[in-house]
Design an enzyme around this catalytic site. Sequence first.
Site, mmCIF file in Angstrom:
data_model
loop_
_atom_site.group_PDB
_atom_site.id
_atom_site.type_symbol
_atom_site.label_atom_id
_atom_site.label_comp_id
_atom_site.label_asym_id
_atom_site.label_seq_id
_atom_site.Cartn_x
_atom_site.Cartn_y
_atom_site.Cartn_z
ATOM 1 N N HIS A 99 10.603 1.228 -16.268
ATOM 2 C CA HIS A 99 11.495 2.013 -17.121
ATOM 3 C C HIS A 99 11.622 3.413 -16.544
ATOM 4 O O HIS A 99 10.723 3.879 -15.834
ATOM 5 C CB HIS A 99 10.939 2.096 -18.555
ATOM 6 N N ARG A 133 -8.167 0.494 -4.806
ATOM 7 C CA ARG A 133 -8.431 1.221 -3.557
ATOM 8 C C ARG A 133 -9.055 0.269 -2.537
ATOM 9 O O ARG A 133 -9.835 -0.613 -2.887
ATOM 10 C CB ARG A 133 -9.413 2.359 -3.813
ATOM 11 N N ASN A 164 -2.859 -19.703 -11.139
ATOM 12 C CA ASN A 164 -3.718 -20.215 -12.193
ATOM 13 C C ASN A 164 -3.116 -19.920 -13.573
ATOM 14 O O ASN A 164 -2.053 -19.308 -13.683
ATOM 15 C CB ASN A 164 -5.131 -19.632 -12.049
ATOM 16 N N THR A 192 -1.347 -0.016 -7.817
ATOM 17 C CA THR A 192 -0.268 0.943 -8.052
ATOM 18 C C THR A 192 0.402 1.408 -6.767
ATOM 19 O O THR A 192 1.462 2.007 -6.814
ATOM 20 C CB THR A 192 -0.800 2.182 -8.801
ATOM 21 N N LYS A 193 -0.250 1.149 -5.620
ATOM 22 C CA LYS A 193 0.282 1.573 -4.316
ATOM 23 C C LYS A 193 0.118 0.430 -3.325
ATOM 24 O O LYS A 193 -0.673 -0.485 -3.520
ATOM 25 C CB LYS A 193 -0.479 2.794 -3.812
ATOM 26 N N GLY A 205 -8.466 -12.739 -10.907
ATOM 27 C CA GLY A 205 -8.047 -12.853 -12.292
ATOM 28 C C GLY A 205 -7.879 -11.517 -12.998
ATOM 29 O O GLY A 205 -8.656 -10.597 -12.814
#
Length: 186
Positions: free
Chosen positions: A114, A179, A84, A164-165, A141
Amino acid sequence: MKSEKEKMLAGELYDPLDPQLSNERQRARLLLKRINETRDDEPEERNRLLKELIPAMGPEAWIEPPFYCDYGSNIVLGDKFFCNFNCVILDVAPVTIGSGVLLGPAVQIYAATHPLKASVRRSGLELGKSIEIGDDVWIGGGAIVCPGVRIGARSVIGAGSVVTKDIPEGVVAVGNPCRVLREVEE
């Protein structure tokens, strides 16, 4: 000796100001400008330009402009992929997205990262970590997918989540950090 591009794609520290990489990013930017300026009554031209930007784009894959990426050539899109408006894919490392995947508006997929140590960041070197998104995933979204993450097939990522995981197959996952809430019932 490895080129800066080879280092980048291998997830090693690389110099983003390398002339080859700079030229490839400029090529992508120029194509993106043309893609993002296509009108809705020019679907063939938009699709032609998208395939020039992302050669590994499956049949019936569709991206709604505006869209942004670093190179395009490091992205693999499966069949019937839908993206989208206002999505970003930072593809300094391979980003592989399966078939039947849906990205809501403003989804951001970041393979770029980084170094954690400030002394290394000051050197100007960067790195990337590849991202894999399985078949039939829906990412709501405004979600952000961080470097090195894998999202299993048939999973749903809630809007606004920060992944993040790794997320396993067939689950609903939400939040910041994202989660798992429950399994998806077919």
